[in-house]
Write a protein that holds these residues in place. Structure first.
Motif, PDB file in Angstrom:
ATOM      1  N   MET A  93       1.116  -1.334  -0.010  1.00 46.91           N
ATOM      2  CA  MET A  93      -0.008   0.128  -0.343  1.00 46.91           C
ATOM      3  C   MET A  93       0.713   1.509   0.000  1.00 46.91           C
ATOM      4  O   MET A  93       0.338   2.331  -0.943  1.00 46.91           O
ATOM      5  CB  MET A  93      -0.915   0.097   1.854  1.00 46.91           C
ATOM      6  CG  MET A  93      -1.679   1.182   1.384  1.00 46.91           C
ATOM      7  SD  MET A  93      -3.373   1.581   2.922  1.00 46.91           S
ATOM      8  CE  MET A  93      -1.982   1.862   4.246  1.00 46.91           C
ATOM      9  N   GLU A  94       2.028   1.209   0.823  1.00 48.41           N
ATOM     10  CA  GLU A  94       2.759   2.355   0.540  1.00 48.41           C
ATOM     11  C   GLU A  94       3.343   2.359  -0.314  1.00 48.41           C
ATOM     12  O   GLU A  94       3.946   3.514  -0.450  1.00 48.41           O
ATOM     13  CB  GLU A  94       4.236   1.683   1.547  1.00 48.41           C
ATOM     14  CG  GLU A  94       3.150   2.474   3.001  1.00 48.41           C
ATOM     15  CD  GLU A  94       2.467   3.173   3.549  1.00 48.41           C
ATOM     16  OE1 GLU A  94       2.520   4.283   2.672  1.00 48.41           O
ATOM     17  OE2 GLU A  94       1.143   3.214   4.612  1.00 48.41           O
ATOM     18  N   LEU A 103       1.585   2.939  -2.890  1.00 45.93           N
ATOM     19  CA  LEU A 103       0.924   3.493  -4.462  1.00 45.93           C
ATOM     20  C   LEU A 103       0.766   4.970  -3.825  1.00 45.93           C
ATOM     21  O   LEU A 103       0.621   6.121  -3.831  1.00 45.93           O
ATOM     22  CB  LEU A 103      -0.524   2.583  -3.990  1.00 45.93           C
ATOM     23  CG  LEU A 103      -0.607   1.003  -5.099  1.00 45.93           C
ATOM     24  CD1 LEU A 103      -1.360   0.545  -4.041  1.00 45.93           C
ATOM     25  CD2 LEU A 103      -0.717   1.150  -6.315  1.00 45.93           C
ATOM     26  N   ARG A 104       1.636   5.478  -2.476  1.00 47.91           N
ATOM     27  CA  ARG A 104       0.811   6.299  -1.864  1.00 47.91           C
ATOM     28  C   ARG A 104       2.098   7.248  -2.672  1.00 47.91           C
ATOM     29  O   ARG A 104       1.665   8.583  -1.992  1.00 47.91           O
ATOM     30  CB  ARG A 104       1.155   6.050  -0.072  1.00 47.91           C
ATOM     31  CG  ARG A 104       0.634   7.657   0.525  1.00 47.91           C
ATOM     32  CD  ARG A 104       1.305   7.543   2.121  1.00 47.91           C
ATOM     33  NE  ARG A 104       0.618   6.121   2.743  1.00 47.91           N
ATOM     34  CZ  ARG A 104      -0.213   5.931   3.353  1.00 47.91           C
ATOM     35  NH1 ARG A 104      -1.430   7.144   3.486  1.00 47.91           N
ATOM     36  NH2 ARG A 104      -0.899   5.080   3.899  1.00 47.91           N
ATOM     37  N   LEU A 128       2.561   7.641  -5.156  1.00 45.68           N
ATOM     38  CA  LEU A 128       2.353   7.448  -6.958  1.00 45.68           C
ATOM     39  C   LEU A 128       3.264   8.893  -8.158  1.00 45.68           C
ATOM     40  O   LEU A 128       2.649   9.016  -8.595  1.00 45.68           O
ATOM     41  CB  LEU A 128       1.147   6.877  -7.434  1.00 45.68           C
ATOM     42  CG  LEU A 128       1.368   5.611  -7.805  1.00 45.68           C
ATOM     43  CD1 LEU A 128      -0.349   5.064  -8.387  1.00 45.68           C
ATOM     44  CD2 LEU A 128       2.423   5.079  -9.046  1.00 45.68           C
ATOM     45  N   PRO A 162      -6.803  -1.653   3.830  1.00 44.87           N
ATOM     46  CA  PRO A 162      -7.813  -1.899   2.459  1.00 44.87           C
ATOM     47  C   PRO A 162      -7.831  -3.775   1.864  1.00 44.87           C
ATOM     48  O   PRO A 162      -6.606  -3.789   2.231  1.00 44.87           O
ATOM     49  CB  PRO A 162      -7.104  -0.671   0.922  1.00 44.87           C
ATOM     50  CG  PRO A 162      -6.022  -0.557   1.679  1.00 44.87           C
ATOM     51  CD  PRO A 162      -5.899  -1.022   2.926  1.00 44.87           C
ATOM     52  N   ILE A 202      -5.212  -3.515  -3.746  1.00 42.95           N
ATOM     53  CA  ILE A 202      -4.034  -2.691  -3.373  1.00 42.95           C
ATOM     54  C   ILE A 202      -2.860  -3.624  -4.902  1.00 42.95           C
ATOM     55  O   ILE A 202      -2.141  -3.297  -5.819  1.00 42.95           O
ATOM     56  CB  ILE A 202      -2.943  -3.926  -2.442  1.00 42.95           C
ATOM     57  CG1 ILE A 202      -3.584  -2.560  -1.353  1.00 42.95           C
ATOM     58  CG2 ILE A 202      -1.892  -2.861  -2.518  1.00 42.95           C
ATOM     59  CD1 ILE A 202      -3.697  -1.059  -0.905  1.00 42.95           C
ATOM     60  N   GLU A 245      -4.557  -3.043  -8.305  1.00 41.04           N
ATOM     61  CA  GLU A 245      -3.605  -1.791  -8.492  1.00 41.04           C
ATOM     62  C   GLU A 245      -2.640  -2.006  -8.909  1.00 41.04           C
ATOM     63  O   GLU A 245      -1.395  -0.690  -9.417  1.00 41.04           O
ATOM     64  CB  GLU A 245      -3.850  -0.477  -7.293  1.00 41.04           C
ATOM     65  CG  GLU A 245      -3.594   1.085  -7.847  1.00 41.04           C
ATOM     66  CD  GLU A 245      -4.827   1.549  -8.094  1.00 41.04           C
ATOM     67  OE1 GLU A 245      -6.140   0.938  -8.026  1.00 41.04           O
ATOM     68  OE2 GLU A 245      -4.337   1.865  -9.143  1.00 41.04           O
TER      69      GLU A 245
END
Ligand code: TPP
Ligand code: SF4
Lengths: 535, 193
Positions: free
Chosen positions: B78-79, B81-82, B84, B107, B112, B115
């Motif tokens: 997840m990190e 994507l943070r 991006l 999520p 994730i 994505e």
């Protein structure tokens, strides 16, 4: 190229420079993003070998005063703090401008725009200007190193404290540093004028008049400073003033081409008037880039804001708050946006939280059961430290965090107004920083408050520095006059929950000052110690 | 030569060690380097990032501009994507696929990963499992460093030397285990780029 350089954080570069410039002592209270300056000196073998004073102070005020005392003896010294620390130290700092100094005295203050780890984002340049002292603001880590030497020379030349202002990104970013040959420490050499430091009105008036008079010299120094530079550009539609680290964000947008606009880069204050005047005269408008508040911008606009066309934080080309970055500067320059993809919607925030097993958790469970669940919201005044995270779910146990020490005094004021129960929660280090005097206020009036001093044997929030409170809390409290039977100790672990709750209930029943001291070491410092022992 | 790298993860996952390994190799190669770190509040289990900038000429900003990163290197999916918005249109995203769940509203991991798979240039690897497989349960971050090394124009030997130096204090065995983790990550990335 960068072969001989050593990789240092901005903070560490300042620390190494202070050692190399021959300081005899550094005085500080931890505070992000400034703590690594003092920690570096504490871990330096060189500093140990030359017996440089490097222990923490109780707070920023005691740090600046001790520094001033060392300067009195003719030796070089540095005081370090975060921006809000300068508020605590404002009294000695501002008056040291009037007394002047003897040995070189640098006050290094790390501002935290965007409030990464702070309660506000005040800009220390306002306080430096208020104190009428010269200021230095580095653009990069190498300049920070070099400015320390320059700052000591300036300080000794004019017998004046010098403010070195940095911000988070410079403090916490590493770069290669070229160091200089180490200078010896100064000899003991007391002030020639035995009354220089006696601010009786008659003397203070004379010294203040002198401080005002030498402002023109400070200005001339800034005009001639190697840290204030004019860089010419053909396109005079805009002239750019870039202060400190903001200069980097400008240059970042011109890595493949030359910046077409004339630029004045500022690293030393007072603001170099002639350089600005020349820029204003030759350009149609001025773009002001500064990290922090619109300090130069405000002065340039003046009250009427009409003689110079200025773009900056006050007119909306740049945001009025927060940190700058290359993209914001790019937009202010009217250049095409190069931003990447957006953050996908499904990303959840991940706020900081108390560590699993933290002693504060047990305290908040007991506190909620006795205070929140019984009396409802709005009764717990807290303070600054890891335990401030108790404001967030799942605890939502506290209702204030204003400035170091304010928990006890706010609880007192609320109790004076008739609030019951009036509860304060304060960390051990915060208590010895600024809580003790407030507790004395409450003792004198026998105010009906319950004060929790959370003793985790360290200053955890800022990275686990030693706490002045260690092993002394009980005797400090009774020494201040809290009755011995109302200073209660408890080991905050699950097994003791019932006992903890019982103690809180008893002390809530007592009409006077009670202190409860939950004592259990921070698990992070405990882990560090175990690791160190193994290694 | 320039390599702008966003390192991402959760406080305590060891992204600064990745920075140290790459940084050591960069400095040994005579390159310029800047490395912005996160200290303080967010280290308490919050999301953390570090901006690592390497170049053969002077570097100005401590921060990588939005849209300017050549690499996002993340130890947590997840990190990855943070950050991006930092990734350049030609950039690569390299991430661990094992989630670090310390929030109640993490999520669904499948979403994730979906994505991440949408990214045109990415390497997603289960670095936790790979570290375990080479007998180095705590070497997840070094696996990721190895995967990232493929995309950084610094000789591989210099990075291996970096690992040797950085872990030397902990003994030859630890050095070997980290080299194994590093090579495993590199191999995986080479085969999947
Ligand atoms: C005037 C001022 N100085 C320094 C700081 C930085 N700071 C924030 S919390 C803290 C100390 C926390 O220590 P403690 O009270 O023992 O609580 P803990 O974090 O250990 O729970 C410090 C130094 C600050 N916010 N304000
Ligand atoms: S660092 Fe220490 S005091 Fe802070 S949350 Fe973690 S265990 Fe608690």
């Amino acid at each position: 190229m960068s072969n001989k350089k050593i990789m240092l954080l901005g903070d560490e570069a300042i620390a190494q420079a202070a050692i190399d410039a021959g300081i005899s002592g550094i005085y500080a209270y931890p505070g992000t993003p400034s703590s690594e300056i003092t920690e570096y000196v504490q871990h330096s073998q060189e500093a140990a070998d030359s017996n440089i004073h490097r222990q923490w102070s109780a707070n920023e005020k005691t740090a600046v005063e001790a520094s001033l005392g060392m300067s009195y003896t003719g030796k070089r010294t540095m005081a370090c703090m975060k921006h809000v620390g300068l508020n605590v130290a404002a009294d000695p700092f501002i008056n040291s401008g009037i007394t002047g100094v003897n040995g070189g005295f640098l006050v290094t203050v790390a501002d935290d725009p965007a409030m990464h780890s702070s309660q506000n984002e005040q800009d220390s340049r306002f306080l430096g200007k208020f104190a009428l002292v010269p200021m230095l603001e580095p653009t990069n880590q190498q300049e920070a190193y070099d400015m320390v030497f320059h700052g000591y020379e300036l300080s000794e030349k004019y017998k004046i404290p010098v403010l070195l202002r940095i911000t988070t990104r410079l403090a916490h970013s590493r770069a290669g540093i070229e160091t200089r040959e180490k200078l010896p420490q100064k000899e003991l050499n007391l002030p020639a004028d035995g009354r220089q430091f006696v601010l009786l009105p008659g003397i203070a008036r004379r010294r203040y008049a002198n401080l005002i008079k030498i402002q023109e010299k400070f200005l001339q120094e800034a005009e001639d400073s190697p840290f204030n530079r004019c860089i010419d550009g053909k396109n005079k539609s805009v002239g750019i003033i870039a202060c400190g680290i903001a200069f980097n964000y400008l240059m970042e947008n011109f890595t493949t081409s030359r910046c077409p606009y004339p630029v004045v880069k500022i690293g030393q204050y007072p603001v170099p008037k002639q350089k600005i005047e020349k820029l204003v005269n030759e350009c149609d408008e001025i773009l002001l880039l500064e990290e922090g508040m619109p300090f130069v911008e405000g002065y340039l606009r003046g009250i009427l804001d009409r003689d110079v066309k200025v773009k900056g934080r006050m007119s909306g080309e740049l945001p009025p708050d927060g940190e700058l970055n290359p993209n914001l500067v790019r937009a202010a320059l009217g250049m095409e946006d190069i931003g990447g993809a957006p953050i996908p919607d499904l990303i959840a925030p991940r706020p900081p939280a108390l560590c699993l097993g933290c002693s504060h958790i047990d305290t908040y469970h007991a506190l909620n059961e006795t205070v929140k669940d019984v009396f409802g919201d709005g009764h717990v005044f807290a303070d600054i430290g890891c335990y401030t995270l108790g404001a967030l779910p799942p605890f939502q146990a506290i209702n204030s965090c204003v400035d170091m020490g304010a928990s006890i005094t706010m609880a007192k004021g609320a109790a004076d107004a008739g609030l019951f129960p009036a509860v304060a929660v304060i960390g051990d280090s915060t208590f010895t920083h600024s809580g003790m005097t407030g507790l004395l206020d409450a003792v004198i009036e026998k105010t009906n408050i319950v004060v929790f001093i959370l003793d985790n044997s360290t200053t955890a929030m800022t990275g686990g520095q030693a706490s002045h409170a260690f092993g002394r809390l009980e005797s400090i409290c009774t020494g201040l006059g809290v009755e011995k039977e109302h200073v209660r100790l408890i080991n905050p672990i699950k097994k003791n929950h019932e006992k903890f709750v019982e103690i809180i209930k008893e002390e809530l029943d007592y009409k006077g000052v009670s202190v409860i001291i939950p004592t259990r070491e921070c698990i992070q410092t405990l882990r560090k110690k175990t690791k160190a022992r193994k290694a | 030569m320039k390599s702008d790298i966003i390192l991402a993860g959760v406080g305590g996952q060891g992204i600064l060690t990745i920075a140290t390994v790459i940084g050591y190799a960069a400095v040994e190669s005579g390159l310029y380097l800047k490395q912005a770190e996160v200290h303080g509040m967010s280290q308490r289990g919050g999301n953390v990032q570090s901006h690592l900038r390497i170049a053969d000429k002077e570097i100005f900003s401590d921060l990588i501009p939005d849209g300017g990163a050549d690499l996002i290197v993340s130890v947590e999916p997840m990190e990855a994507l943070r950050y991006l918005p930092y990734l350049s249109p030609q950039g690569w995203l390299i991430t661990n696929t094992t989630p670090f769940k310390n929030i109640p509203n993490y999520p669904e991991i499948d979403k994730i990963l979906a994505e991440i798979n949408k990214q045109p240039r990415h390497i997603a690897l289960d670095a936790d499992a790979m570290a375990k497989a080479v007998g180095n349960v705590r070497g997840m971050n070094i696996v990721i460093a190895g995967a990232a090394s493929v995309f950084i124009d610094i000789p591989f030997e210099k990075m291996e030397a970096g690992i040797g130096t950085i872990f030397a204090r902990k003994g030859a065995d630890v050095v070997e285990k980290n080299l194994a983790a590093f090579r495993a990550g590199r191999k995986q990335a080479e085969e999947n780029r």
